[in-house]
Structures are given as structure tokens and as C-alpha cells.
Design an enzyme around this catalytic site. Structure first.
Site, PDB file in Angstrom:
ATOM      1  CG  ASN A 152      36.329   1.673  30.384  1.00 37.60           C
ATOM      2  OD1 ASN A 152      35.594   2.587  30.774  1.00 37.60           O
ATOM      3  ND2 ASN A 152      37.632   1.729  30.494  1.00 37.60           N
ATOM      4  CD  GLU A 249      40.453  10.597  36.002  1.00 39.60           C
ATOM      5  OE1 GLU A 249      41.345   9.941  35.428  1.00 39.60           O
ATOM      6  OE2 GLU A 249      40.611  11.112  37.120  1.00 39.60           O
ATOM      7  CB  CYS A 283      41.607   4.576  30.766  1.00 45.28           C
ATOM      8  SG  CYS A 283      41.322   4.354  32.520  1.00 45.28           S
ATOM      9  CD  GLU A 461      36.797  10.044  38.130  1.00 45.18           C
ATOM     10  OE1 GLU A 461      37.094   8.977  37.582  1.00 45.18           O
ATOM     11  OE2 GLU A 461      35.677  10.590  38.040  1.00 45.18           O
TER      12      GLU A 461
HETATM   13  P1  NAD Z   1      34.311   8.728  24.275  1.00 50.28           P
HETATM   14  O1  NAD Z   1      35.239   9.863  24.387  1.00 50.28           O
HETATM   15  O2  NAD Z   1      33.849   8.296  22.932  1.00 50.28           O
HETATM   16  O3  NAD Z   1      32.958   9.029  25.083  1.00 50.28           O
HETATM   17  C1  NAD Z   1      32.980   9.298  26.467  1.00 50.28           C
HETATM   18  C2  NAD Z   1      31.685   9.980  26.860  1.00 50.28           C
HETATM   19  O4  NAD Z   1      31.668  11.303  26.322  1.00 50.28           O
HETATM   20  C3  NAD Z   1      30.416   9.299  26.335  1.00 50.28           C
HETATM   21  O5  NAD Z   1      29.429   9.370  27.347  1.00 50.28           O
HETATM   22  C4  NAD Z   1      30.038  10.161  25.149  1.00 50.28           C
HETATM   23  O6  NAD Z   1      28.661  10.143  24.852  1.00 50.28           O
HETATM   24  C5  NAD Z   1      30.457  11.530  25.635  1.00 50.28           C
HETATM   25  N1  NAD Z   1      30.730  12.514  24.573  1.00 50.28           N
HETATM   26  C6  NAD Z   1      31.175  12.290  23.311  1.00 50.28           C
HETATM   27  N2  NAD Z   1      31.313  13.466  22.650  1.00 50.28           N
HETATM   28  C7  NAD Z   1      30.970  14.450  23.529  1.00 50.28           C
HETATM   29  C8  NAD Z   1      30.931  15.875  23.453  1.00 50.28           C
HETATM   30  N3  NAD Z   1      31.281  16.525  22.344  1.00 50.28           N
HETATM   31  N4  NAD Z   1      30.554  16.569  24.539  1.00 50.28           N
HETATM   32  C9  NAD Z   1      30.219  15.922  25.689  1.00 50.28           C
HETATM   33  N5  NAD Z   1      30.231  14.574  25.821  1.00 50.28           N
HETATM   34  C10 NAD Z   1      30.606  13.841  24.746  1.00 50.28           C
HETATM   35  O7  NAD Z   1      34.993   7.552  25.076  1.00 50.28           O
HETATM   36  P2  NAD Z   1      34.537   6.031  25.184  1.00 50.28           P
HETATM   37  O8  NAD Z   1      34.769   5.426  23.850  1.00 50.28           O
HETATM   38  O9  NAD Z   1      33.187   5.938  25.822  1.00 50.28           O
HETATM   39  O10 NAD Z   1      35.574   5.460  26.250  1.00 50.28           O
HETATM   40  C11 NAD Z   1      36.851   5.064  25.892  1.00 50.28           C
HETATM   41  C12 NAD Z   1      37.863   6.134  26.192  1.00 50.28           C
HETATM   42  O11 NAD Z   1      37.746   6.546  27.554  1.00 50.28           O
HETATM   43  C13 NAD Z   1      39.280   5.652  26.037  1.00 50.28           C
HETATM   44  O12 NAD Z   1      40.074   6.644  25.454  1.00 50.28           O
HETATM   45  C14 NAD Z   1      39.714   5.401  27.464  1.00 50.28           C
HETATM   46  O13 NAD Z   1      41.094   5.442  27.665  1.00 50.28           O
HETATM   47  C15 NAD Z   1      39.010   6.492  28.189  1.00 50.28           C
HETATM   48  N6  NAD Z   1      38.845   6.165  29.613  1.00 50.28           N
HETATM   49  C16 NAD Z   1      39.544   6.879  30.550  1.00 50.28           C
HETATM   50  C17 NAD Z   1      39.441   6.561  31.896  1.00 50.28           C
HETATM   51  C18 NAD Z   1      40.204   7.319  32.948  1.00 50.28           C
HETATM   52  O14 NAD Z   1      39.801   7.267  34.099  1.00 50.28           O
HETATM   53  N7  NAD Z   1      41.266   8.034  32.628  1.00 50.28           N
HETATM   54  C19 NAD Z   1      38.619   5.514  32.289  1.00 50.28           C
HETATM   55  C20 NAD Z   1      37.920   4.810  31.316  1.00 50.28           C
HETATM   56  C21 NAD Z   1      38.039   5.153  29.979  1.00 50.28           C
END
Ligand code: NAD
Length: 487
Positions: A152, A249, A283, A461
Site C-alpha cells: 500500500n 507493523e 493499515c 517505526e
Molecule cells: P502480506 O502479509 O500479504 O505481505 C506482506 C509482505 O510479506 C509481502 O512482501 C509478502 O511477500 C511477504 N510475505 C508473505 N508471506 C511471507 C512469509 N511467510 N515470510 C516472509 N515474508 C512473507 O500483506 P500485504 O497484503 O502486502 O499488505 C497488507 C497488510 O499489511 C494489511 O494487513 C495491512 O494492515 C498491513 N500493513 C500494516 C502497516 C503498518 O505499518 N502497521 C502498514 C501497511 C500495511
């Protein structure tokens, strides 16, 4: 439309490719067309990146902090000078409206580089006086850190993770989300242009398996992930089993509480920022909008009027206020939650459909959506949807709304709108959330910590807190007299 990068990965100051890795199509969410292809990192690519980081890090950590900071600040200037071009790239990668990416994405990365580039020189240890003997503490780099990004805020995420890591003397290997691989490569080139020595910021592409390979690599000292709670559990498990530092995060289902005495226009503006910015893919979004009974109808009228006026369409048109969702899977997920909301008995008050947009028929668009009559047990009030779906819940009393707001496994953010400032502080103090706003929502300036309570994460962060999380503490006791020993 094409946005093909020079190669898939950036390692040791150069673009690298290995087409034996799985192809990752880069899809423009507004049209569904493939605008680039990159290749997931093979084992060999992962090793090259980690080795480059390991090799480069010790000399970097020995530089004066102010010297490291100077390079980051130069990179911040380049980011700002190229803001328009980077914003366009981010819009192609994410589908977010250009009016957002022009002000929120490369600019936020630049803020992080500038802030940590300046702050690190004054970020020192403590001195402890023992009346002669004394002790001091040193904040030392961890070594090779891994950053794993969500889709995002791709360039912001790369900047928020790399800036404090590099400022503290670490090296980083960054894996962008497979949905948005492009802008981290642009950041890597900018770091090199700003004078960052080779090997200190490396980008490797890949799906979750590459993230897991990085997070469990024996050389890696720390993993910082932005992603969903299920991914966070997996990555924290990997890091924990190998005693690595970790920052998580993660997601949320945050409450936004609007009291009867709130300024209605500000509260509506806050609720819209809390639900519709970046097409609802934020998020920290305040997706459970609790409105006190006395203001409910007036609030809803103005929310509806202003939501109807949102301009949805071509993300590259500066007049557009809302673009599509990131991909087909997310589009289906958001539409399915809208169905679930209807089946659960919530009232679909506004939106809920796919808009018909000429020229963008294959894009992943959903109308900004408002549900009313939502109750706490409904899935749309409990689960993270990650789309432009706002739920309005009514409440009566302060104690009641605090208990309901906290009744969730998440704890990323919370907001309160009221003119009664003692109440605002009292309520915020009771809310179980790491990042809170009074009379605003979703601002994340680099100077203040950002992160979650409960399942929404560990660590922070931004702010000086991020420097804590990218360093380890060494205590040094210094004797100035003789050693008193019983032997
Ligand atoms: P996601 O969890 O699907 O993927 C996040 C990242 O993790 C990607 O780069 C993915 O390739 C990697 N990943 C997936 N499985 C993994 C594993 N087993 N080991 C290591 N890496 C792995 O999330 P998304 O769909 O890309 O993003 C949306 C989510 O992120 C939402 O839940 C949102 O709330 C959260 N988010 C949180 C913040 C924050 O700062 N708290 C900010 C933005 C998004």
C-alpha cells in the site's frame, strides 16, 4: 503503458537479473494491463544480496554518524527533486490516485531520510556516574537487517525501514511486496547517486518464500516486516526461533469515536480520511466509526453528501480522488465483505458496487461504501477488509464506547473527535492502540512513533524509537581506581 525496470534486483550498487526465478507480472490496477515483469530471487540472488550487505556494513558502521547522515540527506533531496516522476511510478505500481502519491509517498520517504540523517548524530548513549568510576552506553549497529514491505505504501515503506537502519550503521536487504516491486529499485538507484557505498541497500524481489528465506538467513540480525497479522506471526516465529531482532507493523480494525459535541465537518473529514484514503488500503484506518446517538443523523447526512462527491476514476488524472484496489484478489475480497455485510443485516447505506468507468472496465474499482446499523459482532466490524468500506456504529456513553472500541484482537490505531479536551485525553488513555489521534486521523509524521499494540505489532517505526529498534545497547563500566577483590 510500460514501466519495465532495468532489471529485477539491485545488489551491490548494480542491477542484477536471474530469469530462472519465477516471473512476477507487474499489473497496473486501473486497467489490469501488465506494465513490467520482474523475476523472483533465486537462492543465488538471495545469497549475493546478503553477502554484499555483510561485506559493506562494518566500514559503514565505523563512519561518523554525521557522515552517514549527510548521504541520507542528499538522497532525500534527490527524492524530492524527482517527486513527480516517482509519484507517477508509484501510481502505476499501486493504482493510487496521483493527487495522493504526489504529496504522500516519495515525500514521506524523503522525510524519513532527512529526519534520520539529521537525528542520528545526536542519538547517543548514556553516562552513569559512580563517584569516580563511571559507565557509559553505546548504541551499536545490528549488522545486516532485512526489510519486507507491503503494497500500500511501497516507497514510503522502503524509506521508513532503510533510513533508520542505514543511519544507525546497518546494511539492508529489502524485499518489496510482489504486487509493487518498482519504486524500491528507484530508491536504490537514488541512494547510489547520493553516495551510499555499494552493498548497503539491496533490493531483491519475490513472494513470501523469498521473504522467509531472508528472515531465516543466519547472517541476518533483524527483520522488519510490514504486512498482515498472519504473515507477521510466521515471520516473527522464524525470527524468534533464531533469536533475531524483529519489528512487526501489522494490520488493524481501528476505532474512530465521534462524540455529540464534535465539529461535524471535521469529524466527517476525519472519518473519510480514515476510510477512503488510498482506496481504503491503509493499515491504520479507522474502519469502525462509533458515532454518539445525538450526532448520528447529522453526521451521516454530511458523510453521505461528501462521499457522493468523491471523484473515482483515472489514477493519473490529477482531479481523481480515488483509484482502484491493488489487484483482482483484493477486489474480490472487498466485494465479498460487502456481501457479508448485507447478509449479516447491516444496511448498505451508500456505494457497494463496482463503478462503471469508461476505459477502465478491467480495473479493480469499488465505490466508496458506507454501512450503517453495524453491530459489534458482525464480521465487517471485526475483520480487516483493507478497502473503502466504512462501518457506522451507534453508541450512547463514554464507558460503553471505550469497552466496545477495545473489544478486538487488533490495536494499531484509534481516534477521538470531541470539543471536550479533558474527555479526549481521558478516552485516548483508555484505548488499547499504539498510534492515536485527537480531532484528526491518519497523519503519520516521521517525528512520532508509529506502530501497534496487541496483534497489530511489535516495535515502532519513525521517531528516535526506530533508532532503538535498529541498534543494540552496549554497557561499558570504567574503573578509575584500584580493583577491590576478595582474593
Ligand atoms: P502480506 O502479509 O500479504 O505481505 C506482506 C509482505 O510479506 C509481502 O512482501 C509478502 O511477500 C511477504 N510475505 C508473505 N508471506 C511471507 C512469509 N511467510 N515470510 C516472509 N515474508 C512473507 O500483506 P500485504 O497484503 O502486502 O499488505 C497488507 C497488510 O499489511 C494489511 O494487513 C495491512 O494492515 C498491513 N500493513 C500494516 C502497516 C503498518 O505499518 N502497521 C502498514 C501497511 C500495511
Amino acid at each position: 503503458m510500460k514501466a519495465q525496470p532495468k532489471a529485477s534486483h539491485y545488489i551491490n550498487g548494480s542491477f542484477v537479473d536471474d530469469e530462472r526465478g519465477k516471473a512476477i507480472p507487474v499489473i497496473y490496477p486501473a486497467t489490469g494491463e501488465t506494465i513490467a515483469t520482474v523475476y523472483s530471487a533465486t537462492e543465488n540472488v538471495v545469497e549475493l544480496a546478503i553477502e554484499a550487505a555483510r561485506e559493506a556494513q562494518p566500514a559503514w558502521a565505523r563512519l561518523k554518524p554525521v557522515e552517514r547522515g549527510r548521504i541520507l540527506r542528499r538522497a532525500a533531496d534527490i527524492l524530492r527533486a524527482r517527486n513527480d516522476e516517482l509519484a507517477r511510478l508509484e501510481t502505476l505500481d499501486t493504482g493510487k490516485a496521483i493527487q495522493e502519491t504526489l504529496v504522500a509517498d516519495p515525500a514521506s520517504a524523503a522525510d524519513a531520510l532527512e529526519y534520520f540523517g539529521g537525528a542520528v548524530a545526536s542519538y547517543n548513549g548514556d553516562y552513569v556516574d559512580f563517584g569516580g568510576p563511571f559507565a557509559y552506553t553505546r548504541r551499536e549497529a545490528l549488522g545486516v537487517c532485512v526489510g519486507i514491505g507491503a503494497w500500500n505504501y511501497p516507497i514510503q515503506g522502503a524509506g521508513w525501514k532503510s533510513a533508520p537502519a542505514l543511519a544507525m550503521g546497518n546494511a539492508m536487504v529489502f524485499k518489496p511486496s510482489e504486487n509493487t516491486p518498482l519504486s524500491a529499485l528507484a530508491l536504490a538507484e537514488i541512494y547510489t547517486e547520493a553516495g551510499l557505498p555499494n552493498g548497503l541497500f539491496n533490493v531483491v524481489q519475490g513472494y513470501g518464500d523469498v521473504g522467509a528465506a531472508l528472515a531465516s538467513h543466519p547472517i541476518v540480525a533483524k527483520v522488519s516486516l510490514t504486512g498482515s497479522v498472519p504473515t507477521g506471526r510466521k515471520v516473527l516465529g522464524l525470527a524468534g526461533s533464531l533469536m533475531k531482532h524483529a519489528t512487526m507493523e501489522l494490520g488493524g480494525k481501528s476505532p474512530l469515536i465521534i462524540f455529540d459535541d464534535a465539529d461535524v465537518e471535521n469529524a466527517v473529514g476525519g472519518a473519510m480520511l480514515a476510510n477512503f484514503y488510498s482506496t481504503g488500503q491503509v493499515c491504520s484506518n479507522g474502519t469502525r466509526v462509533f458515532v454518539q446517538n445525538g450526532l448520528h443523523d447529522r453526521f451521516l447526512d454530511r458523510l453521505t453528501e461528501r462521499t457522493k462527491a468523491i471523484r473515482i476514476g483515472d489514477p493519473l488524472d490529477p482531479e481523481t480522488q480515488m483509484g482502484p484496489l491493488i489487484n483482482r484478489a483484493q477486489h474480490e475480497k472487498v466485494l465479498s465483505y460487502i456481501d457479508i455485510g448485507k447478509q449479516e443485516g447491516a444496511t448498505l447505506h451508500h456505494g457497494g458496487a463496482e463503478p462503471s468507468l469508461q476505459g477502465f472496465e478491467s480495473g479493480f474499482y469499488v465505490e466508496p461504501t458506507i454501512f450503517t446499523g453495524v453491530t459489534d459482532g458482525m464480521r465487517i466490524a471485526r475483520e480487516e477488509i483493507f478497502g473503502p468500506v466504512l462501518s457506522v456504529l451507534k453508541f450512547d456513553a463514554e464507558d460503553e464506547v471505550i469497552a466496545r472500541a477495545n473489544d478486538t484482537e487488533f490495536g494499531l490505531s484509534a481516534g477521538v473527535f470531541t470539543r471536550d479536551l479533558p474527555r479526549a485525553h481521558r478516552v485516548i488513555a483508555e484505548l488499547q492502540a499504539g498510534t492515536c489521534w485527537i480531532n484528526h486521523y491518519n497523519l503519520a509524521p516521521v517525528e512520532i512513533p508509529f506502530g501497534g499494540f496487541k496483534q497489530s505489532g511489535i516495535g515502532r517505526e519513525n521517531s528516535l524509537a526506530a533508532l532503538d529498534h535498529y541498534s543494540q545497547l552496549k554497557s561499558v563500566y570504567v574503573e578509575t581506581g584500584d580493583v577491590v577483590s576478595p582474593y
